[in-house]
Design an enzyme around this catalytic site. Sequence first.
Site, PDB file in Angstrom:
ATOM      1  N   LYS A 149      -5.904  10.341 -17.244  1.00 25.90           N
ATOM      2  CA  LYS A 149      -6.550  10.503 -15.891  1.00 25.90           C
ATOM      3  C   LYS A 149      -5.738   9.335 -15.014  1.00 25.90           C
ATOM      4  O   LYS A 149      -5.527   8.097 -15.367  1.00 25.90           O
ATOM      5  CB  LYS A 149      -8.085  10.018 -15.940  1.00 25.90           C
ATOM      6  CG  LYS A 149      -8.624  11.231 -16.844  1.00 25.90           C
ATOM      7  CD  LYS A 149     -10.388  10.848 -16.791  1.00 25.90           C
ATOM      8  CE  LYS A 149     -11.264  12.154 -17.255  1.00 25.90           C
ATOM      9  NZ  LYS A 149     -10.974  13.242 -16.166  1.00 25.90           N
ATOM     10  N   ASP A 179      -4.506  13.959 -14.862  1.00 30.15           N
ATOM     11  CA  ASP A 179      -5.464  14.484 -14.302  1.00 30.15           C
ATOM     12  C   ASP A 179      -5.854  13.515 -13.305  1.00 30.15           C
ATOM     13  O   ASP A 179      -6.414  12.511 -13.320  1.00 30.15           O
ATOM     14  CB  ASP A 179      -6.758  14.751 -15.287  1.00 30.15           C
ATOM     15  CG  ASP A 179      -8.066  15.593 -14.466  1.00 30.15           C
ATOM     16  OD1 ASP A 179      -7.782  15.741 -13.239  1.00 30.15           O
ATOM     17  OD2 ASP A 179      -8.968  15.544 -15.195  1.00 30.15           O
ATOM     18  N   ASP A 230      -8.748  22.553 -10.807  1.00 30.38           N
ATOM     19  CA  ASP A 230      -9.840  22.292 -11.734  1.00 30.38           C
ATOM     20  C   ASP A 230     -11.240  22.093 -10.839  1.00 30.38           C
ATOM     21  O   ASP A 230     -11.734  23.309 -10.833  1.00 30.38           O
ATOM     22  CB  ASP A 230      -9.801  20.748 -12.149  1.00 30.38           C
ATOM     23  CG  ASP A 230     -10.958  20.431 -13.311  1.00 30.38           C
ATOM     24  OD1 ASP A 230     -11.772  21.216 -13.339  1.00 30.38           O
ATOM     25  OD2 ASP A 230     -10.731  19.297 -13.915  1.00 30.38           O
ATOM     26  N   LYS A 257     -13.876  25.082 -17.201  1.00 30.69           N
ATOM     27  CA  LYS A 257     -15.037  24.297 -17.498  1.00 30.69           C
ATOM     28  C   LYS A 257     -16.139  25.400 -17.572  1.00 30.69           C
ATOM     29  O   LYS A 257     -16.880  25.429 -16.759  1.00 30.69           O
ATOM     30  CB  LYS A 257     -15.083  23.121 -16.970  1.00 30.69           C
ATOM     31  CG  LYS A 257     -14.118  22.061 -17.172  1.00 30.69           C
ATOM     32  CD  LYS A 257     -14.263  20.885 -16.214  1.00 30.69           C
ATOM     33  CE  LYS A 257     -13.310  19.988 -16.517  1.00 30.69           C
ATOM     34  NZ  LYS A 257     -13.173  18.889 -15.510  1.00 30.69           N
TER      35      LYS A 257
END
Length: 349
Positions: A149, A179, A230, A257
């Site tokens: 991240k 990410d 995302d 997700k």
Amino acid sequence: MKAAYSPYRLIFKFNAGTSRGVLTYKDTYFIKVWDENEPERFGIGECALFRGLSAEDVPEYETVLRDVCRAISNGQQVDVSQYSSIMFGLETALYDFSNGCKREYYKSPFIYGKMPIRINGLVWMGSKAEMLTRIKEKIDAGFKTIKLKVGAIDFEEEVEMIAAIRKEHPASEIEIRLDANGGFSVDSALEKLKRLSDFGIHSIEQPIKAGNWAVMARLCRESPIHIALDEELIGINDYLTMNELLRNIHPQYIIIKPSLVGGISRSEDWLKMAAQYNIGGWVTSALESNIGLAAISQWVATLMPLIPQGLGTGNLFTNNFASPLVQEKDYITYNPMLHFEIPELKWIN
């Protein structure tokens, strides 16, 4: 059929740093369905609301969940298409119920211990030193794909951190996924992507905040690093908008997700539609308990994935439930000799 729900707070083992702040706990909800003649047998699913990220993070969320349970218990039709996490929880609870109430949501060799799923190793945000330590721990544990991240600490420190990884581990040995959680500014994103491309990066998720389709489309065309959408997918509930997003932005990948993009059924729609545009993707969990993680993992196994998935390992929380999910190096496996241990929950109907 009857239905009830129960709130539950998952407690992190550590302060989980993200570009949106530090997480110390994660509130979630469970939903169960049963036949009133056999109340001891029930299907259970997880309504994995993600505060601050789920499109349905509204003050009346629990009221909606209670109304859904009451409608089911009264034999009424319910439409939860606007509530992604409730859709995810309800459909998996129904799958569990129909499959014998054994937490066997989706049938495949996976649930018999015969099909491991390769996963990436997620490195949470922290200081440069903390992240380098965590990266080493993941590599030493056997992970070949590391997800970092980025976007919260100083960018130059992030570059130095990635350079340090590459000094020890070439791209042929360790795959790096990034990410940004929308952490780059519109003005600086492309330049940062060019800087990062020096290190053989596989892909970067959501470099800028969701909603700016024109800029994201340009980044997908011009970035030397493949881009994965995302947060951009969250809150889109109709096929027309789904198609427009993929056609106009045309990323190299999408990140699915299930608890955030409409449940398992809508996740399948996303993957099928992306394939029509030759867009790849993989599935990622979103801080679910082992109940939600088991359902996602079992579904992913039916997809026969060829690349590492972004599935959690169930080891983030101090009060997670025991389950048959087992991590072995960079794989999630399912040990059929182990069982779920679900504590007494306070069910509300």
